[in-house]
Write a protein that holds these residues in place. Structure first.
Motif, mmCIF file in Angstrom:
data_model
loop_
_atom_site.group_PDB
_atom_site.id
_atom_site.type_symbol
_atom_site.label_atom_id
_atom_site.label_comp_id
_atom_site.label_asym_id
_atom_site.label_seq_id
_atom_site.Cartn_x
_atom_site.Cartn_y
_atom_site.Cartn_z
ATOM 1 N N ASN A 178 -8.136 2.548 -3.122
ATOM 2 C CA ASN A 178 -6.853 2.888 -3.737
ATOM 3 C C ASN A 178 -5.643 2.256 -3.056
ATOM 4 O O ASN A 178 -4.512 2.587 -3.392
ATOM 5 N N GLN A 231 -9.179 4.949 1.119
ATOM 6 C CA GLN A 231 -8.153 3.946 1.400
ATOM 7 C C GLN A 231 -8.496 2.592 0.790
ATOM 8 O O GLN A 231 -7.643 1.926 0.223
ATOM 9 N N ILE A 266 -3.238 6.030 5.344
ATOM 10 C CA ILE A 266 -3.135 7.440 5.711
ATOM 11 C C ILE A 266 -2.661 7.554 7.150
ATOM 12 O O ILE A 266 -3.260 6.980 8.057
ATOM 13 N N LEU A 269 -1.298 10.267 -8.075
ATOM 14 C CA LEU A 269 -0.866 8.955 -7.601
ATOM 15 C C LEU A 269 -1.054 7.886 -8.669
ATOM 16 O O LEU A 269 -0.171 7.064 -8.914
ATOM 17 N N PRO A 272 0.830 -1.213 0.000
ATOM 18 C CA PRO A 272 0.000 0.000 0.000
ATOM 19 C C PRO A 272 0.858 1.254 0.000
ATOM 20 O O PRO A 272 2.008 1.248 0.456
ATOM 21 N N THR A 273 0.298 2.319 -0.528
ATOM 22 C CA THR A 273 0.967 3.613 -0.537
ATOM 23 C C THR A 273 0.683 4.331 0.778
ATOM 24 O O THR A 273 -0.472 4.448 1.188
ATOM 25 N N THR A 274 1.734 4.802 1.444
ATOM 26 C CA THR A 274 1.578 5.516 2.710
ATOM 27 C C THR A 274 1.607 7.020 2.461
ATOM 28 O O THR A 274 2.488 7.526 1.760
ATOM 29 N N VAL A 275 0.625 7.709 3.030
ATOM 30 C CA VAL A 275 0.470 9.144 2.832
ATOM 31 C C VAL A 275 0.341 9.808 4.199
ATOM 32 O O VAL A 275 -0.383 9.317 5.067
ATOM 33 N N ILE A 313 -4.389 2.626 -0.009
ATOM 34 C CA ILE A 313 -3.635 3.710 0.614
ATOM 35 C C ILE A 313 -3.705 3.564 2.128
ATOM 36 O O ILE A 313 -4.740 3.196 2.679
ATOM 37 N N HIS A 322 2.712 13.300 -0.174
ATOM 38 C CA HIS A 322 3.203 12.031 -0.732
ATOM 39 C C HIS A 322 4.430 12.321 -1.579
ATOM 40 O O HIS A 322 4.387 13.158 -2.490
#
Length: 211
Positions: free
Chosen positions: A30, A27, A34, A188, A2-5, A32, A170
């Motif tokens: 996508n 989340q 947070i 993103l 997962p993408t960390t924001v 993600i 990000h």
């Protein structure tokens, strides 16, 4: 993976509440994660030499109307607290003392912006702690370690160039405001910030400066 924001916020902002209420769907759709990062907006404004929206009478009225309109547009329950702006420091510290999770942050925001409660008075803050299921928050927010985390997040935001709340960060890029969520997602997913025109406007020279 997962993408960390990182999400920088102050509970004084109704738009941070509105953005937060959309995070579950964001989340899940996508992949993600947070990370909430509470900060003191007043310190941010002081650093950049800015006035807050509530310090300009006509902007204050518009901001409240816009927040209400946006909440109605999104179908998010919304009620202004009895006075605004208010001192948010203890409520910000409470999110940290409760562990700093999105659930903890959400409990604080909803007490203020969904239910319209005062949190600045001693009685109001105690009621917030009770509503959040963390009665010991009344004393926990005075712990030096809690204060240090809030200060560190504020300093980190300034170092990143954050100038307002809410802001998603990000890869060093800033996406300010609840209405910038789609811009963040487009960047993103599709690398929007790398498109030629986005690159061009990002490097325009300054034409004139105030004295």
């Amino acid at each position: 993976m997962p993408t960390t924001v990182d999400w920088f916020f102050d509970v004084i902002s109704p738009f941070a509440y509105l953005q937060l209420e959309q995070f579950d769907a964001l989340q899940q759709a996508n992949d993600i994660v947070i990370r909430p990062r509470p900060l003191v907006l007043g310190a941010l404004l002081h650093h950049w030499g800015q006035k807050g929206p509530a310090e300009i009478t006509s902007k204050r009225v518009f901001t409240y109307r816009h927040a209400l309109f946006r909440a109605q547009q999104l179908g998010i329950p919304f009620r202004m607290p009895p006075a605004h702006p208010f001192n948010p420091i203890k409520a910000l510290r409470l999110t940290i003392a409760m562990g700093g999770s999105l659930d903890a942050v959400r409990a604080v925001f909803r007490h203020i912006w969904r239910d319209g409660n005062d949190v600045a008075s001693p009685e109001g803050f105690a009621a917030l702690c009770e509503a959040a299921g963390f009665a010991e928050g009344v004393t926990a927010v005075e712990q030096p370690a809690v204060k240090d985390v809030l200060r560190a997040h504020t300093d980190a935001a300034i170092a990143l160039g954050v100038f307002g709340v809410p802001t998603l960060v990000h890869d060093g890029e800033l996406f300010w405001g609840e209405d910038a969520t789609d811009m963040f997602l487009q960047s993103l997913r599709a690398g929007w910030l790398s498109t030629p025109e986005a690159q061009r406007v990002s490097t325009l020279p300054v034409g004139i400066q105030r004295g």
